[in-house]
Design an enzyme around this catalytic site. Structure first.
Site, mmCIF file in Angstrom:
data_model
loop_
_atom_site.group_PDB
_atom_site.id
_atom_site.type_symbol
_atom_site.label_atom_id
_atom_site.label_comp_id
_atom_site.label_asym_id
_atom_site.label_seq_id
_atom_site.Cartn_x
_atom_site.Cartn_y
_atom_site.Cartn_z
ATOM 1 N N ASP A 129 52.190 10.473 38.886
ATOM 2 C CA ASP A 129 52.798 11.553 39.664
ATOM 3 C C ASP A 129 53.755 12.302 38.753
ATOM 4 O O ASP A 129 53.824 12.037 37.540
ATOM 5 C CB ASP A 129 53.501 11.005 40.913
ATOM 6 C CG ASP A 129 54.792 10.265 40.609
ATOM 7 O OD1 ASP A 129 55.031 9.910 39.415
ATOM 8 O OD2 ASP A 129 55.585 10.033 41.543
ATOM 9 N N TYR A 179 45.899 9.700 42.516
ATOM 10 C CA TYR A 179 47.250 9.139 42.541
ATOM 11 C C TYR A 179 47.463 8.292 43.797
ATOM 12 O O TYR A 179 47.922 7.143 43.727
ATOM 13 C CB TYR A 179 48.324 10.236 42.499
ATOM 14 C CG TYR A 179 49.643 9.727 43.016
ATOM 15 C CD1 TYR A 179 50.412 8.864 42.247
ATOM 16 C CD2 TYR A 179 50.082 10.032 44.305
ATOM 17 C CE1 TYR A 179 51.593 8.325 42.745
ATOM 18 C CE2 TYR A 179 51.250 9.497 44.802
ATOM 19 C CZ TYR A 179 52.002 8.648 44.015
ATOM 20 O OH TYR A 179 53.162 8.100 44.504
ATOM 21 N N GLU A 221 52.698 7.408 51.456
ATOM 22 C CA GLU A 221 52.192 8.175 50.322
ATOM 23 C C GLU A 221 51.715 9.564 50.745
ATOM 24 O O GLU A 221 51.909 10.540 50.020
ATOM 25 C CB GLU A 221 51.053 7.416 49.628
ATOM 26 C CG GLU A 221 51.500 6.162 48.887
ATOM 27 C CD GLU A 221 52.514 6.456 47.789
ATOM 28 O OE1 GLU A 221 52.493 7.575 47.231
ATOM 29 O OE2 GLU A 221 53.331 5.569 47.499
#
Length: 354
Positions: A139, A121, A38
């Site tokens: 996102d 996020y 991520e």
């Protein structure tokens, strides 16, 4: 309410029967690996991030290996990926987890988002993928799909927009399988509801998609942000003494913090050859150096800046003492992390450091 149920049901059906998107971290439940993927994917396209992820996990397979790694080695692996604050924050958080939490990754949203470099996020992604916690991700892909399907014209980059989309995304989330649902939604935005040339004629949402029905696909989602680019001009002096070149580590709160570079003269405009020579005379002792080569311009575009650079090869016949620059030979240079502008120049087959 009917459209909400249709959306979630249709998305999961598409994911089960049509989603063929493959990524090495997909389906991963190891929080360390989810975290690494991520962070790499922040501001980075999946295709670009694939090799970096694989190399990173091979070099640092767990919290301990990253927390105890040499900083230069970590930055060298990150070299060329950009947004180096991500790398800095990774190392800070790895040390915090290893030394303060006995190497155990946080298992709830509040503790995850408290880590350096992790926003809402990323925290939602880690919480849902690694621990199956019911947090919806937001996102660019998610904003786009929701905006088009529900015909939402509230700008995504406003406080009102983020609050509205967040509430909507959470209401759509499959609470029993949040990780699978979140990944499906992002995949759908990446391969079907793309920013440009979306596959509307193949889309299972087509009949109920407001943007498609009202011919607004190209204008949604709405983003009011206007990007202002700053131009900067870097003149690099590759000062060569015997078998070494002078470099230093960038430590200011600026771009490329913690990366290395050659002697830098930043100017308001790219200097012509005469002005370059005048600047060099102020740094090096006249008569003790020779300018061997001045390169053509090279540029690198960052999010808010365009860096235009040039490289001036200079040979000196005595050691140089300039600020905090130190001599490094070619074998040492190969181990140091440099900005992409510099590495791309050094990798040019026509460039010689002899």
């Amino acid at each position: 309410m009917e459209n909400l149920k249709f959306f979630s049901k249709t998305l999961l059906r598409w994911n089960q029967y049509e989603n063929t998107r493959q990524m090495p971290w997909k389906g991963e439940s190891n929080p360390f690996r989810v975290w690494i993927s991520e962070i790499i994917l922040q501001q980075t396209r999946v295709q670009q991030g694939l090799d970096y992820y694989n190399r990173f996990i091979k070099a640092f397979p767990d919290i301990k290996s990253l927390a105890t790694a040499d900083e230069k080695e970590v930055y060298k692996l990150w070299e060329g990926l950009g947004y180096y604050s991500r790398c800095k924050n990774l190392m800070l958080s790895a040390k915090q987890i290893y030394y303060e939490r006995n190497g155990e990754f946080p298992r709830n949203y509040e503790e995850i988002i408290a880590l350096k470099g992790i926003g809402s996020y990323t925290a939602a992604a880690i919480a849902s993928f690694a621990f199956n916690l019911p947090y919806a991700v937001l996102d660019g892909n998610v904003f786009r799909v929701l905006s088009r399907f529900f015909g939402i014209e509230i700008p995504v980059n406003t406080t009102e927009g983020k609050k509205y989309y967040g509430k909507l995304a959470q209401s759509l989330l499959d609470k029993k399988n949040p990780g699978i649902y979140n990944q499906a939604l992002m995949d759908f935005g990446a391969v079907v509801c793309k920013p440009a040339a979306p596959l509307c004629l193949e889309c299972p949402f087509q009949k109920k998609c407001i943007a498609f029905q009202q011919k607004k696909v190209s204008v949604l989602p709405v983003n009011t942000k206007k990007l202002t680019l700053k131009n900067r001009f870097f003149n690099y002096l590759l000062v060569h003494y015997k078998n070494t070149f002078y470099v230093h580590k960038r430590t200011d709160k600026d771009i490329w913090e913690n990366l290395y570079e050659f002697i830098l003269l930043e100017t308001d405009e790219l200097l012509n050859e005469k002005a370059v020579k005048e600047q060099i005379r102020q740094i090096l002792n006249p008569g003790n150096y020779t300018i061997n080569f001045i390169s053509a311009e090279k540029s690198q575009r960052l999010t808010h800046q365009i860096i235009t650079g040039r490289f001036i090869h200079i040979e000196v016949n005595e050691p140089v003492f300039y600020k905090d620059y130190f001599p490094a030979d070619k074998s040492q240079l190969e181990l140091l992390p440099f900005p992409k502008l510099v590495t791309s120049y050094l990798k040019d087959k026509n460039v010689s450091l002899n």
